[in-house]
Design a protein around this motif. Structure first.
Motif, PDB file in Angstrom:
ATOM      1  N   TYR A  35      26.201  57.184  46.744  1.00 57.45           N
ATOM      2  CA  TYR A  35      26.985  55.973  46.586  1.00 57.45           C
ATOM      3  C   TYR A  35      26.827  55.051  47.782  1.00 57.45           C
ATOM      4  O   TYR A  35      26.944  55.473  48.925  1.00 57.45           O
ATOM      5  N   GLY A  78      29.440  45.358  52.868  1.00 57.20           N
ATOM      6  CA  GLY A  78      30.888  45.485  52.782  1.00 57.20           C
ATOM      7  C   GLY A  78      31.386  46.907  52.677  1.00 57.20           C
ATOM      8  O   GLY A  78      32.574  47.135  52.495  1.00 57.20           O
ATOM      9  N   LEU A  79      30.527  47.894  52.796  1.00 53.66           N
ATOM     10  CA  LEU A  79      30.975  49.284  52.760  1.00 53.66           C
ATOM     11  C   LEU A  79      31.030  49.830  54.187  1.00 53.66           C
ATOM     12  O   LEU A  79      30.391  49.301  55.089  1.00 53.66           O
ATOM     13  N   ARG A  80      31.784  50.892  54.342  1.00 52.59           N
ATOM     14  CA  ARG A  80      31.791  51.572  55.640  1.00 52.59           C
ATOM     15  C   ARG A  80      30.440  52.262  55.820  1.00 52.59           C
ATOM     16  O   ARG A  80      30.166  53.283  55.192  1.00 52.59           O
ATOM     17  N   GLU A  83      30.236  56.017  56.778  1.00 55.97           N
ATOM     18  CA  GLU A  83      30.586  56.951  55.704  1.00 55.97           C
ATOM     19  C   GLU A  83      29.452  57.048  54.689  1.00 55.97           C
ATOM     20  O   GLU A  83      29.144  58.125  54.179  1.00 55.97           O
ATOM     21  N   VAL A  84      28.846  55.908  54.385  1.00 52.47           N
ATOM     22  CA  VAL A  84      27.727  55.918  53.437  1.00 52.47           C
ATOM     23  C   VAL A  84      26.574  56.739  54.017  1.00 52.47           C
ATOM     24  O   VAL A  84      25.988  57.591  53.345  1.00 52.47           O
ATOM     25  N   ARG A 118      26.480  39.905  45.347  1.00 51.12           N
ATOM     26  CA  ARG A 118      27.161  38.829  44.602  1.00 51.12           C
ATOM     27  C   ARG A 118      27.470  37.701  45.543  1.00 51.12           C
ATOM     28  O   ARG A 118      27.508  37.896  46.738  1.00 51.12           O
TER      29      ARG A 118
ATOM     30  N   LEU B  72      38.797  49.410  52.786  1.00 48.93           N
ATOM     31  CA  LEU B  72      37.437  49.432  53.339  1.00 48.93           C
ATOM     32  C   LEU B  72      37.409  50.176  54.675  1.00 48.93           C
ATOM     33  O   LEU B  72      36.595  51.074  54.890  1.00 48.93           O
ATOM     34  N   VAL B  81      34.863  55.813  49.808  1.00 49.08           N
ATOM     35  CA  VAL B  81      34.033  54.601  49.766  1.00 49.08           C
ATOM     36  C   VAL B  81      34.049  54.006  48.356  1.00 49.08           C
ATOM     37  O   VAL B  81      34.192  52.800  48.181  1.00 49.08           O
ATOM     38  N   ILE B  82      33.941  54.858  47.347  1.00 52.11           N
ATOM     39  CA  ILE B  82      33.992  54.352  45.963  1.00 52.11           C
ATOM     40  C   ILE B  82      35.359  53.718  45.711  1.00 52.11           C
ATOM     41  O   ILE B  82      35.459  52.630  45.151  1.00 52.11           O
ATOM     42  N   SER B  84      37.264  52.318  47.821  1.00 55.58           N
ATOM     43  CA  SER B  84      37.388  51.034  48.527  1.00 55.58           C
ATOM     44  C   SER B  84      36.801  49.899  47.682  1.00 55.58           C
ATOM     45  O   SER B  84      37.316  48.777  47.702  1.00 55.58           O
ATOM     46  N   GLN B  85      35.755  50.200  46.916  1.00 53.50           N
ATOM     47  CA  GLN B  85      35.167  49.176  46.044  1.00 53.50           C
ATOM     48  C   GLN B  85      36.061  48.899  44.844  1.00 53.50           C
ATOM     49  O   GLN B  85      36.176  47.763  44.390  1.00 53.50           O
ATOM     50  N   ARG B  88      38.817  46.790  45.998  1.00 57.17           N
ATOM     51  CA  ARG B  88      38.333  45.440  46.232  1.00 57.17           C
ATOM     52  C   ARG B  88      38.254  44.655  44.918  1.00 57.17           C
ATOM     53  O   ARG B  88      38.646  43.489  44.851  1.00 57.17           O
ATOM     54  N   ASP B  92      40.493  41.354  44.125  1.00 52.28           N
ATOM     55  CA  ASP B  92      39.825  40.075  43.850  1.00 52.28           C
ATOM     56  C   ASP B  92      40.516  39.338  42.709  1.00 52.28           C
ATOM     57  O   ASP B  92      40.646  38.122  42.737  1.00 52.28           O
ATOM     58  N   ALA B 115      32.790  46.229  40.473  1.00 50.94           N
ATOM     59  CA  ALA B 115      32.593  46.340  41.922  1.00 50.94           C
ATOM     60  C   ALA B 115      32.108  47.740  42.288  1.00 50.94           C
ATOM     61  O   ALA B 115      31.234  47.910  43.132  1.00 50.94           O
ATOM     62  N   ALA B 116      32.654  48.739  41.611  1.00 48.45           N
ATOM     63  CA  ALA B 116      32.262  50.119  41.906  1.00 48.45           C
ATOM     64  C   ALA B 116      30.799  50.371  41.529  1.00 48.45           C
ATOM     65  O   ALA B 116      30.062  51.006  42.285  1.00 48.45           O
TER      66      ALA B 116
END
Lengths: 118, 249
Positions: A35, A78-80, A83-84, A118, B72, B81-82, B84-85, B88, B92, B115-116
């Motif tokens: 992810y 925009g992700l950490r 962690e990714v 986006r 985030l 992390v998923i 957080s999306q 988001r 929005d 977003a995910a």
């Protein structure tokens, strides 16, 4: 990628080996399903023209103490990132262990770019 | 979005997760069977709760921004992390105003799912992604769109649970281990506003709830043998439709 084989098992009748390419493919599949990873980084720009840098997003090398792997990925903006990166690393190590059972001496994950989709 | 509402929802989500942390940890076999999904989601939600406690946001957009940022920054592990999306995507849409009508909730679930999915090259089905996507799809059904906001949320959550129960059919590693997806189970707990404190009604003691209790005791009995895990869909859930009115209220 150079042709290089890695022994995964030795028997009386012969050896079983896998190529660096096969290992790189497994690394690539595992990374692409992680992810946050939206792509693999290739050689770009000047590096492409001048043949600098590693040839591919994934580089596999044999060392005395095990495989040395380098992986370059593109991550969604925009992700950490920490962690990714950690998740990619854990996933790749797990898949290598599960599929090849070979010792990994080092696994470097480089986040080459972030992409805003986006 | 009002700060106080979002604070309450986050706290409830955190309580739900804490109560099920062990069970969710035990479900975790994908992407790596390291048994930390429940813990990661608890840590993620905890940092969201802390950030919201410190927030002084007043306008809806500012609350949404603080929540999104907290998710985030606090994201831990893959599931965090998923999430957080997902957060988001929700913010929005919902940050635009205090309006919590059904069409707007439907758009929020769609935005959360999109977003995910946007942040992964090769989405794997049978995970948290599937659960949020099916919730979004349920929200877009004509029949569901005609419901009141609280009934709408109940329908969406029921669909999320249904999707969770089907994750082993979609992902071999789950079926082999005899578990549902850990991240998806965590998401269902987060989205489940199953707590009467939220409604300002008489406090419903979870421990006194025989149904819940049976489930929780079974959780405690579970150790590392994934194969013996019950599917969470076997644990009946209660009180959902009424509790979800907090969002629409």
């Amino acid at each position: 990628m150079e042709r290089e084989d890695h022994i995964v098992a030795e028997t009386d009748l012969g050896r079983i080996s896998v190529s660096s390419d096969a290992i790189a493919q497994v690394v690539g599949y595992a990374a692409a399903e992680s992810y946050g990873v939206v792509g693999m980084a290739g050689r770009r720009g000047w590096a492409r023209l001048l043949s600098w840098g590693s040839r591919n997003a994934i580089h596999v090398e044999r060392r005395d103490d095990g495989l040395a792997i380098e992986l370059r990925v593109v991550v969604e903006h925009g992700l950490r990132l920490a962690e990714v990166g950690a998740a990619v690393r854990a996933r790749v190590l797990y898949e290598l262990e599960r599929q090849f059972g070979m010792p990994v001496a080092s696994l470097e994950v480089h986040i080459d770019r972030v992409r805003k989709s986006r | 979005m009002e700060l106080e509402t979002v604070r309450m929802l986050s706290r409830t989500a955190l309580q739900n997760l804490e109560a099920h942390r062990k069970r969710i940890d035990d479900l975790n076999v994908y992407p790596v069977p390291d048994g930390d999904t429940g813990t990661n989601l608890v840590l993620t939600l905890r940092s969201i709760v802390e950030a919201l406690d410190a927030s002084t946001a007043e306008a809806s957009a500012a609350v949404a921004k603080d929540l999104s940022r907290a998710a985030l920054m606090g994201a831990r592990g893959n599931s965090g992390v998923i999430f957080s999306q997902i957060a988001r995507g929700f913010t929005d849409v919902l940050g635009g105003s205090d309006d919590m009508s059904t069409p707007r909730l439907a758009r929020a679930f769609r935005a959360a799912s999109d977003a995910a999915y946007r942040a992964v090259k090769r989405p794997v089905e049978g995970t948290m992604l599937t659960v949020i996507r099916e919730m979004a799809e349920e929200g877009e059904r004509r029949k569901t769109r005609r419901l009141s906001p609280s009934d709408f949320l109940a329908a969406v959550l029921a669909r999320g649970e249904d999707a969770l129960a089907r994750t082993p059919e979609m992902l071999d590693v789950l079926r082999e281990a005899g578990v549902v997806d850990a991240g998806g189970a965590g998401l269902v707990e987060i989205e489940d506003p199953d707590d009467a404190a939220l409604l300002g009604e008489a406090h419903r003691d979870r421990a006194a709830d025989p149904v819940r209790r049976a489930g929780d005791e079974r959780d405690l009995a579970l150790k590392s043998t994934h194969g013996n895990l019950p599917q969470p869909s076997a644990i009946p859930r209660t009180n959902r439709a009424t509790a979800s009115t907090v969002l629409s209220g």
